[in-house]
Design a protein around this motif. Structure first.
Motif, short mmCIF file in Angstrom:
data_model
loop_
_atom_site.label_atom_id
_atom_site.label_comp_id
_atom_site.label_asym_id
_atom_site.label_seq_id
_atom_site.Cartn_x
_atom_site.Cartn_y
_atom_site.Cartn_z
N VAL A 65 0.83 -1.21 0.00
CA VAL A 65 0.00 0.00 0.00
C VAL A 65 0.87 1.27 0.00
CG1 VAL A 65 -1.74 1.32 1.28
CG2 VAL A 65 -2.05 -1.12 0.91
N CYS A 98 1.59 4.10 1.46
CA CYS A 98 1.16 5.51 1.52
C CYS A 98 2.37 6.42 1.73
CB CYS A 98 0.18 5.73 2.65
SG CYS A 98 -1.18 4.57 2.73
N CYS A 138 4.25 8.77 -0.82
CA CYS A 138 3.85 10.15 -1.03
C CYS A 138 3.86 10.97 0.26
CB CYS A 138 2.45 10.22 -1.62
SG CYS A 138 2.32 9.63 -3.31
N HIS A 139 3.46 10.32 1.36
CA HIS A 139 3.24 11.08 2.60
C HIS A 139 4.47 11.17 3.51
CE1 HIS A 139 -1.04 12.14 2.41
NE2 HIS A 139 -1.20 11.03 1.71
N TYR A 160 0.47 19.25 -2.18
CA TYR A 160 1.39 18.86 -1.11
C TYR A 160 0.76 17.70 -0.35
CZ TYR A 160 3.58 23.38 -1.93
OH TYR A 160 4.21 24.46 -2.51
N PRO A 169 -0.26 15.87 2.73
CA PRO A 169 -0.42 16.34 4.11
C PRO A 169 0.30 15.44 5.13
CG PRO A 169 -2.56 16.11 3.00
CD PRO A 169 -1.53 15.45 2.14
N ILE A 180 -9.76 8.29 2.97
CA ILE A 180 -8.92 7.34 2.23
C ILE A 180 -9.71 6.67 1.10
CG2 ILE A 180 -7.59 5.19 2.43
CD1 ILE A 180 -7.11 6.00 5.43
N ARG A 199 -14.33 18.87 1.90
CA ARG A 199 -13.70 19.22 0.62
C ARG A 199 -13.18 17.95 -0.06
NH1 ARG A 199 -8.67 20.35 -1.04
NH2 ARG A 199 -7.90 19.56 0.94
N ILE A 256 -10.58 15.60 -1.80
CA ILE A 256 -9.12 15.46 -1.81
C ILE A 256 -8.70 15.27 -3.28
CG2 ILE A 256 -7.21 13.96 -1.12
CD1 ILE A 256 -8.85 13.37 1.46
N GLY A 257 -7.77 16.09 -3.73
CA GLY A 257 -7.41 16.09 -5.15
C GLY A 257 -6.32 15.10 -5.49
N PRO A 281 -2.48 13.90 -6.53
CA PRO A 281 -2.42 12.57 -7.11
C PRO A 281 -2.85 11.46 -6.15
CG PRO A 281 -0.25 13.18 -6.34
CD PRO A 281 -1.18 14.33 -6.00
N MET A 282 -3.51 11.76 -5.04
CA MET A 282 -3.93 10.66 -4.18
C MET A 282 -4.88 9.75 -4.97
SD MET A 282 -4.76 10.33 -0.28
CE MET A 282 -5.93 9.15 0.41
N TYR A 305 -8.29 3.35 -4.22
CA TYR A 305 -8.51 3.10 -2.79
C TYR A 305 -9.97 2.77 -2.47
CZ TYR A 305 -3.72 4.71 -1.93
OH TYR A 305 -2.36 4.86 -1.91
N SER A 328 -2.67 22.60 -0.91
CA SER A 328 -2.55 22.34 -2.34
C SER A 328 -3.33 23.38 -3.13
CB SER A 328 -3.13 20.96 -2.69
OG SER A 328 -2.56 19.96 -1.87
N TYR A 332 -5.22 23.69 -6.89
CA TYR A 332 -5.67 23.00 -8.11
C TYR A 332 -6.11 24.03 -9.13
CZ TYR A 332 -5.14 18.80 -5.45
OH TYR A 332 -4.57 17.79 -4.71
#
Ligand code: HEC
Ligand code: HEC
Length: 287
Positions: A39, A41, A44-45, A74, A76, A98, A107, A109-110, A112-113, A118, A146, A148
């Motif tokens: 996985v 994460c 990226c994080h 960014y 988080p 997630i 809001r 989540i944009g 590249p997540m 998921y 971030s 967008y």
């Protein structure tokens, strides 16, 4: 007195190893297997150095910057710090973030997540991931917001209900499950002009991924020409875990080799069975 002491000790032992705690330990172990394995994460994080360099193996305190035409995002801080991380979030809020890409403030989540992937995370694995996150040290680190430059979609689909993983005995389907929660095809499938993954070219590679490493071109994972057809299972497993290609040359980031070295043999066998089941396609990039 001796008896009483034994009794107290065994009560403590029971309390520590009773059914609830035993389940917690198994859940945490599963969380570790996923988060330090497929996985990933943390790819990226993870925390970044003051120079913006990834700090693999460090807490998931965020700060890594994704520069794209369409956004400056960014990752988080997802350590349990209350002020700057996810310490104040409930399990339900984390699960929604997630699996559905809906943040605590409602809001979206944009990128590249990889929320689209998921959405497949099974309930038990989601609980394991959350348990693992909560067991990490809290790190205070404020991360920029971030930006967008494209409109985000209203959502990533309907609310996710209950999700079960396919049985491990079904190697191809379980391998597909792992590839989804490891979002392999997020990088290994080409994208159209709008940035959407091209379903008809699933796994055919050719996506250009820019970053501090220059530009990486993802490879063809299908059994088609220029793909993995002639590779042995051992070669595929070795490449995924080591980040060295068949000739022993190091592959460039951003594939999460650092984590994939921990994928165990059973999971690797399922993953490879799934890759071998893909429709054979030629490499989708320029060769
Ligand atoms: C490809 C990179 C990438 C991967 C992999 C990734 N994330 Fe993210 N994540 C991000 C980015 C970037 C954001 C912020 C997006 C935004 O600002 O809208 C984010 C946002 C979040 C948030 C919202 C936090 C907040 O403060 O709003 C949570 C929670 C989260 N990710 C958890 C995870 C977990 C858990 C995993 C692994 C299952 C994961 N992420 C995998 C890049 C990634
Ligand atoms: C974040 C993007 C990303 C993700 C996620 C990712 N990869 Fe990769 N992968 C790449 C890129 C880019 C390359 C080529 C790197 C280079 O050429 O230096 C690569 C190379 C490979 C190779 C080497 C193939 C060859 O012909 O040498 C294999 C095998 C592979 N990936 C399998 C996987 C599997 C399986 C997963 C999921 C568990 C996965 N990758 C997830 C980006 C990714």
């Amino acid at each position: 007195m001796h008896k009483a002491l034994v009794c107290v000790l065994s009560l403590l032992c029971l309390a520590a190893a009773g059914p609830a705690r035993a389940a917690d330990a198994a859940t945490l172990a599963r969380g570790k297997q996923l988060m330090e394995g497929i996985v990933a994460c943390g790819n990226c994080h993870m925390a970044v150095s003051p120079q913006g360099e990834p700090q693999f193996g460090k807490p998931l305190a965020g700060g890594f910057k994704f520069d794209d035409r369409a956004f400056t995002a960014y990752a988080p801080n997802i350590t349990p710090d209350v002020a700057t991380g996810i310490g104040g979030w409930t399990d339900a809020e984390l699960g929604k973030a997630i699996r559905e890409g809906i943040g605590r403030d409602g809001r979206l989540i944009g990128p590249p997540m990889p929320i689209g992937f998921y959405r497949h995370i099974a309930d038990a694995d989601l609980a394991a991931i959350i348990a693992w996150l909560r067991a990490q040290p809290a790190v205070r680190n404020e991360v920029p917001k971030s930006v967008y430059r494209i409109p985000l979609p209203p959502n990533y689909g309907p609310a996710v209900g209950s999700v079960a993983a396919p049985p491990q005995s079904d190697k191809v389907r379980y391998g597909e499950y792992l590839a989804n929660i490891g979002h392999c095809m997020d990088c290994h499938t080409p994208r159209d002009d709008k940035g959407m993954l091209m379903r008809a070219q699933w796994g055919a590679g050719g996506q250009a991924i820019p970053g501090p490493w220059g530009v990486s071109i993802s490879r063809n994972l299908t059994p088609g020409p220029g793909g993995l057809k002639d590779w042995t299972d051992a070669q595929i497993a070795h490449t995924i875990r080591s980040g060295l290609d068949r000739k022993g040359q190091p592959l460039k980031p951003p594939m999460a080799f650092w984590f994939y070295k921990n994928i165990d043999d059973a999971e690797m066998a399922a993953l490879i069975a799934y890759l071998r089941s893909l429709a054979p396609l030629p490499f989708a990039g320029k060769s």
